[in-house]
Design an enzyme around this catalytic site. Sequence first.
Site, PDB file in Angstrom:
ATOM      1  N   ASP A 117      -9.154   4.302  -1.721  1.00  0.00           N
ATOM      2  CA  ASP A 117     -10.062   4.683  -0.636  1.00  0.00           C
ATOM      3  C   ASP A 117     -11.367   5.303  -1.130  1.00  0.00           C
ATOM      4  O   ASP A 117     -11.550   6.527  -1.100  1.00  0.00           O
ATOM      5  CB  ASP A 117      -9.341   5.652   0.306  1.00  0.00           C
ATOM      6  CG  ASP A 117      -8.124   5.003   0.945  1.00  0.00           C
ATOM      7  OD1 ASP A 117      -7.968   3.772   0.794  1.00  0.00           O
ATOM      8  OD2 ASP A 117      -7.336   5.712   1.569  1.00  0.00           O
TER       9      ASP A 117
ATOM     10  N   GLU B 259       2.674   5.205  -3.810  1.00  0.00           N
ATOM     11  CA  GLU B 259       2.656   6.231  -4.884  1.00  0.00           C
ATOM     12  C   GLU B 259       3.975   6.975  -4.984  1.00  0.00           C
ATOM     13  O   GLU B 259       4.287   7.390  -6.095  1.00  0.00           O
ATOM     14  CB  GLU B 259       1.491   7.204  -4.638  1.00  0.00           C
ATOM     15  CG  GLU B 259       0.126   6.556  -4.735  1.00  0.00           C
ATOM     16  CD  GLU B 259      -0.214   5.669  -3.554  1.00  0.00           C
ATOM     17  OE1 GLU B 259       0.352   5.909  -2.472  1.00  0.00           O
ATOM     18  OE2 GLU B 259      -1.017   4.745  -3.711  1.00  0.00           O
TER      19      GLU B 259
ATOM     20  N   ASP C 133       0.854  -1.183   0.000  1.00  0.00           N
ATOM     21  CA  ASP C 133       0.000   0.000   0.000  1.00  0.00           C
ATOM     22  C   ASP C 133       0.898   1.244   0.000  1.00  0.00           C
ATOM     23  O   ASP C 133       2.117   1.147   0.170  1.00  0.00           O
ATOM     24  CB  ASP C 133      -0.851  -0.081   1.288  1.00  0.00           C
ATOM     25  CG  ASP C 133      -1.908   0.990   1.378  1.00  0.00           C
ATOM     26  OD1 ASP C 133      -2.251   1.594   0.349  1.00  0.00           O
ATOM     27  OD2 ASP C 133      -2.403   1.229   2.509  1.00  0.00           O
TER      28      ASP C 133
HETATM   29  C1  NOJ Z   1      -4.629   3.294   2.826  1.00  0.00           C
HETATM   30  C2  NOJ Z   1      -5.276   2.202   2.044  1.00  0.00           C
HETATM   31  O1  NOJ Z   1      -5.848   2.693   0.869  1.00  0.00           O
HETATM   32  C3  NOJ Z   1      -6.294   1.510   2.921  1.00  0.00           C
HETATM   33  O2  NOJ Z   1      -6.883   0.467   2.194  1.00  0.00           O
HETATM   34  C4  NOJ Z   1      -5.630   0.984   4.170  1.00  0.00           C
HETATM   35  O3  NOJ Z   1      -6.598   0.411   5.009  1.00  0.00           O
HETATM   36  C5  NOJ Z   1      -4.947   2.129   4.909  1.00  0.00           C
HETATM   37  N1  NOJ Z   1      -4.015   2.755   4.035  1.00  0.00           N
HETATM   38  C6  NOJ Z   1      -4.215   1.653   6.165  1.00  0.00           C
HETATM   39  O4  NOJ Z   1      -3.193   0.815   5.849  1.00  0.00           O
END
Ligand code: NOJ
Length: 990
Positions: A641, A567, A564
């Site tokens: 998200d 970017e 995660d």
């Molecule tokens: C951002 C991610 O997009 C999300 O899916 C994740 O739960 C959080 N980071 C925490 O790791």
Amino acid sequence: MASSLRIRSAPRWTAVLLLWAALCCLFVPVVMVKQHDFKKCDQSGFCKRNRHLADTAAASSSWTAPYALDAASITFKDGQLSGTVLKTPKEGGEKVRLPLTVTFLESGVARVTLDEEKRQKGEIELRHGSQARKERYNEAGKWALVGGLKVAEGAALSEKAEKGYTKVFYGEAGKHQAVIRHEPFGIEFQRDGETQVKFNDRGLINVEHWRQKVEKPAEEKKEGEEEKKEEEKKEEEEEEKGEDESTWWEETFGGNTDSKPRGPESVSLDISFPGYEHVFGIPEHATRLSLKTTRGGDGNYDEPYRLYNADVFEYEMDSPMTLYGAIPFMQAHRKGSTVGVFWLNGAETWVDVTKAKTSANPLSLGTKGHTDTQTHWISESGLLDVFIFLGPTPADLTRQYGELTGYTAMPQSFAIAYHQCRWNYVTDEDVKDVDRKFDKFKIPYDVIWLDIEYTHEKKYFTWDPLTFVNPTKMHNHLDKRNRKLVAIIDPHIKNVGDYPVIDEIKKKELAVKNKEGGLFNGHCWPGDSMWVDCFNPETIKFWKALFKYDSFKGTAPNTFIWNDMNEPSVFNGPEITMPKDNLHHGNWEHRDVHNINGMTFHNATYQALLERKKGEIRRPFVLTRAFYSGSQRSSAMWTGDNLAEWSHLEASLPMVLNQGISGFPFAGADVGGFFGNPSSELLTRWYQAGIYYPFFRGHAHIDTRRREPYLAGSPYTEIITQALRLRYQLLPAWYTAFHEAHTTGAPIIRPNFWVHPDDEAGFAIDDQLYVGSTGLLAKPVTKEGADSVSVYLADGQPYYDYFDYTTYQGKGHHTVPAPLEKIPLLMQGGHIIPRRDRPRRSSGLMKFDPFTLVVALNKEGSANGTLYLDDGETFDYQQGAFIHRRFAFDGKRGILTSTNLAEGSRTAKLDAFLKSMARVRVEKIIVVGAPKSWKGKKEVVVMEEGAKESARRKKVAIEFFEGKGKQADWAVVRDPKVGIGRGWKVDFLG
Ligand code: NOJ
């Protein structure tokens, strides 16, 4: 800064926190993207400058781009044309030499590159004593391309080119032609004599060459009115000169100043698609599939599509704003033709899209009106490097793009089943408890996920000793039902003492550096952190070692990884990412590689998973949030998200479809919506839609209420369970679709235009989808309170309701009932769909289950289908260990056959696999749309190759059912007992 909804520090899971979290759930705040965190085009100097150039060109009747190909420099050798484009700078002086190559590839694709000679030779000076590289970034191909670069032997210069032009024939039978205009420099790409793609038709080409900064004397400070007037005058002067220097040397945004040691260096080009009304691709944006125009007007955007991987949580719907990943591949489509371009550049990129309509000429018979789509591509730095695809079908494009950047990795079979995630399952006992509850409620699932809280104080490769006391036991527990665990590992590494991972990074300098060459520090979940630099081979080596079982203790063969925040997300960085003047391995500036950076990280993780233990080779599973062209070779992606809102459910379909046609089809969205609490209805509908995401995972933010399917309550839990079972039932069809994507680049879920490329009325349809080549057509419900949907049928075939065989026929829209418990799913006549009907707790437990074949007959009474099957786990399939069958029902002869599609010789691995599958059989054949003449029929004759003499021609019972009303007739052959890996025939007339 990131939203206050994020939790930054690493609080222990105490009763207090749980209580607090519970309270938060009661008041879910309204969440919205923080627009001001991200640049608009006119806040991004190079975008503003190039858009301004486009406006100036459009406003002038005599505009020509100051770029000319020097005819004397042109050479042509081995399928490649080389030459020098000369740019006449506005400020006068020496012409700028831009080396050009046009390479013609055997696949029929052409590639154009433009570089800058001075920079190639390193004859430039950097400001601020920067150590950055002097060349334009020329390694994007190293990361993105894996093949398809064989040069066309047949490409040849045309003898007949007019003066001022050079022409090259290439492609199959020389059907393609590149017509290169020398002055102003431009190229037309033709197929069968017709122009499909034009470069620099509007004269917007721009390569901002290196120049020395001329220090101007400091100006006297003026005040008030005088100052304002002075500024206005300056702007007018700039306007006249057509050059705005204000953003050449440094730029400040959100309190962060980019030192830009190389000054202005953008590359841009206009690319037009004459006669093409629709363009698709260039993910990732929350937009419709058919891209809207970007220069304002009713319902259109007024910002270009931006490609600059960023942590844009709570993102906005219907917006060209950048998101987490970037694939600069665009395709233009019209009836009879699909063409496209791949802009190979890893820097921040903006793409303007406009359309020019020509109306029909009433005086000239047969002159139809048409629309041209014009695009304008603008990148901050790097080479101009573009691939041109001339189709002519959508399948040609996805195949050729896949040849270049790789096809999607063949996943393990668990990876395409259901994944259960949330931020966070809080203890190992919690994980086991969730697992048990799924079983208790008989809900299938394959994978449970751990978000960042499992770590000890956000130190990756560790477990919180108080909450994850016995990870090994937890893994063993899951393994009993063949289930897996995915743990998150992010690229930011906590910068604290007593943490061997950071110690080694510092010692060997394996992290990204700041502009001064020291290790870069920023903030992310763990607080002060450093970012592993996976452009560095030494970092990859180090990264691989971290995943060995004896290093990442507590993991097991059933642990897989989620990458995660790659970017990368830097909470205190400009636009929540890294400063552009940071330095990567080889001293490339972050600016040059930003969009590629995330891919190097998940690639490294993929390699690490391959090598966890000597001799244990399993297909890795890695989920990534950031991506670039080529990410499909080693990961799956999700759309980040999103929100628990109907609009986000709706937007997920075009977004996932777009991933599919853009070469990265293993894609999905957080089911249920990440932020906020979905209503039971929304959650249920989201599951019913999510079963059509190639990557299918439920996920939720830490502040949300728990929402595992068994908590939804009656009737929602039952309805969600049915949806999940439908996904599991159709896993053989999904796996076959993945295999097709893996071998041909075809999307896994397919939009209407891809399946029916000549059906103009359906080109923009993006709210319904086909699953692989199965003919399954789904139209998920995305509207609150809906009890029916309108499904668009592109042809005159019968389409049968998947569950009750109600028949819909006739091109156009049809209303299909969709009360909450019903998933609108049709089967296009003409297909044979393989499935497994026994409900199980996980896909691993279905491995030896028998198959059902659903034969949905077309108008002519025939149908075809395929099935691909392997061990779902290892790479043995690469040594021939797979079953690949073609099923065909010949309506005239009334015979259903299973024939072998697997070419190649028998290998020991294949024999072993076939042996393991020897007892797996077809247990049921359902013929939908069965001919009336079968009524009263009692038996069919089944013949199987290799069967014992006595069983060679066996009679098997058939039952015919007469449909009521609009329902088709159907027939069921029970237990023909034929092997799934064997050749056989069922004679329905015998
Ligand atoms: C951002 C991610 O997009 C999300 O899916 C994740 O739960 C959080 N980071 C925490 O790791």
